[in-house]
Design a protein around this motif. Sequence first.
Motif, PDB file in Angstrom:
ATOM      1  N   TYR A 172      72.360  12.316  39.104  1.00 54.35           N
ATOM      2  CA  TYR A 172      71.004  12.182  38.556  1.00 54.35           C
ATOM      3  C   TYR A 172      71.011  12.547  37.065  1.00 54.35           C
ATOM      4  N   VAL A 173      71.706  13.635  36.756  1.00 55.01           N
ATOM      5  CA  VAL A 173      71.762  14.076  35.362  1.00 55.01           C
ATOM      6  C   VAL A 173      72.461  13.032  34.504  1.00 55.01           C
ATOM      7  N   PHE A 174      73.593  12.509  34.991  1.00 52.20           N
ATOM      8  CA  PHE A 174      74.307  11.482  34.237  1.00 52.20           C
ATOM      9  C   PHE A 174      73.421  10.241  34.047  1.00 52.20           C
ATOM     10  N   TYR A 175      72.621   9.917  35.055  1.00 54.30           N
ATOM     11  CA  TYR A 175      71.711   8.780  34.983  1.00 54.30           C
ATOM     12  C   TYR A 175      70.707   8.983  33.847  1.00 54.30           C
ATOM     13  N   PHE A 176      70.153  10.186  33.746  1.00 60.27           N
ATOM     14  CA  PHE A 176      69.186  10.482  32.687  1.00 60.27           C
ATOM     15  C   PHE A 176      69.875  10.489  31.324  1.00 60.27           C
ATOM     16  N   ILE A 177      71.102  11.023  31.286  1.00 62.27           N
ATOM     17  CA  ILE A 177      71.866  10.992  30.031  1.00 62.27           C
ATOM     18  C   ILE A 177      72.107   9.554  29.587  1.00 62.27           C
ATOM     19  N   GLU A 178      72.496   8.692  30.537  1.00 63.43           N
ATOM     20  CA  GLU A 178      72.698   7.271  30.216  1.00 63.43           C
ATOM     21  C   GLU A 178      71.441   6.676  29.594  1.00 63.43           C
ATOM     22  N   ALA A 179      70.284   6.977  30.206  1.00 58.07           N
ATOM     23  CA  ALA A 179      69.031   6.420  29.715  1.00 58.07           C
ATOM     24  C   ALA A 179      68.724   6.915  28.301  1.00 58.07           C
ATOM     25  N   MET A 180      68.912   8.203  28.056  1.00 59.08           N
ATOM     26  CA  MET A 180      68.646   8.750  26.724  1.00 59.08           C
ATOM     27  C   MET A 180      69.616   8.201  25.687  1.00 59.08           C
ATOM     28  N   MET A 181      70.870   8.023  26.085  1.00 61.00           N
ATOM     29  CA  MET A 181      71.828   7.433  25.154  1.00 61.00           C
ATOM     30  C   MET A 181      71.438   6.000  24.801  1.00 61.00           C
ATOM     31  N   ALA A 182      70.994   5.244  25.812  1.00 58.88           N
ATOM     32  CA  ALA A 182      70.548   3.877  25.550  1.00 58.88           C
ATOM     33  C   ALA A 182      69.348   3.881  24.603  1.00 58.88           C
ATOM     34  N   GLY A 183      68.445   4.845  24.817  1.00 58.47           N
ATOM     35  CA  GLY A 183      67.293   4.960  23.932  1.00 58.47           C
ATOM     36  C   GLY A 183      67.699   5.311  22.512  1.00 58.47           C
ATOM     37  N   ALA A 184      68.695   6.197  22.378  1.00 55.45           N
ATOM     38  CA  ALA A 184      69.159   6.585  21.038  1.00 55.45           C
ATOM     39  C   ALA A 184      69.798   5.406  20.311  1.00 55.45           C
ATOM     40  N   VAL A 185      70.572   4.606  21.039  1.00 52.87           N
ATOM     41  CA  VAL A 185      71.190   3.423  20.432  1.00 52.87           C
ATOM     42  C   VAL A 185      70.104   2.441  19.988  1.00 52.87           C
TER      43      VAL A 185
END
Length: 267
Positions: A172-185
């Motif tokens: 779940y945490v990695f999923y949220f990290i993925e989403a935030m990284m996509a948002g940052a890009v």
Amino acid sequence: MKITFIGGGNMAGAILAGLARQGGHALQVVEPDAAKRDALARDHGVVPLQTPPAFAADEVVVLAVKPQQLKAVCEGIADRLNGALVLSIAAGVRVEALSRWLNGHTRIVRIMPNTPAMVGRGVAGVYAPQELAEADAEAAETVMRAVGEVVRLADETGIDDITAVSGSGPAYVFYFIEAMMAGAVKQGFDADTARALVLATFDGAVELARQSPLDVATLRQNVTSKGGTTERAIARFDAEGVKAAIVAGMDDCRARSIELGQLLSQD
């Protein structure tokens, strides 16, 4: 303790590494893959074995194979246990099934670890049936404290509960990290900078939550100024049902854990 792992995969390797650092143990691993055996012996000083030995009553045997392999493994060591304590880190398979496959052996503890054990930051749930000696439960906890924190579970259903929280939680945490990284890009950062920003943000937020006397809801509110930027983001999360989806997903995870346990524990 003398501890023998049956299976030398990633989780077994992580726990063996932690036990080697902890010290005071005689460690063995039974692993058919020669390359894995040699690597574990080289990296952690364990005794590599191709097949299970005969055990003694004061030894600990850790079942660290895939759930689908567990029945065959249990049947293969049942007549070699001689009363040894058996710890199972395999998901799903119930104590009753393990005992049945081990010819009625009852000195069994179930453990639900999680992958941060690979960096010494794991959380493990430990279930020891009430009829077991306290020393057996403590031995299981000693093994898992080598790679992180331990929670004692009062009932076997607690394994399903903790699977939904810490067992599957890293995903779940990695999923949220993925989403935030996509948002940052999307905001214009390159991938490396996005990763660094998001991981540092998670690290800092978790450490603040750990050290602060305030609960996490208050910490969140402290960042969420009325009419500000954070409030706008949280409002979107609420509108999209993010929090409700996480809770529902955890419920689904627990339900699937129960289903798999029933399936994997069959003859």
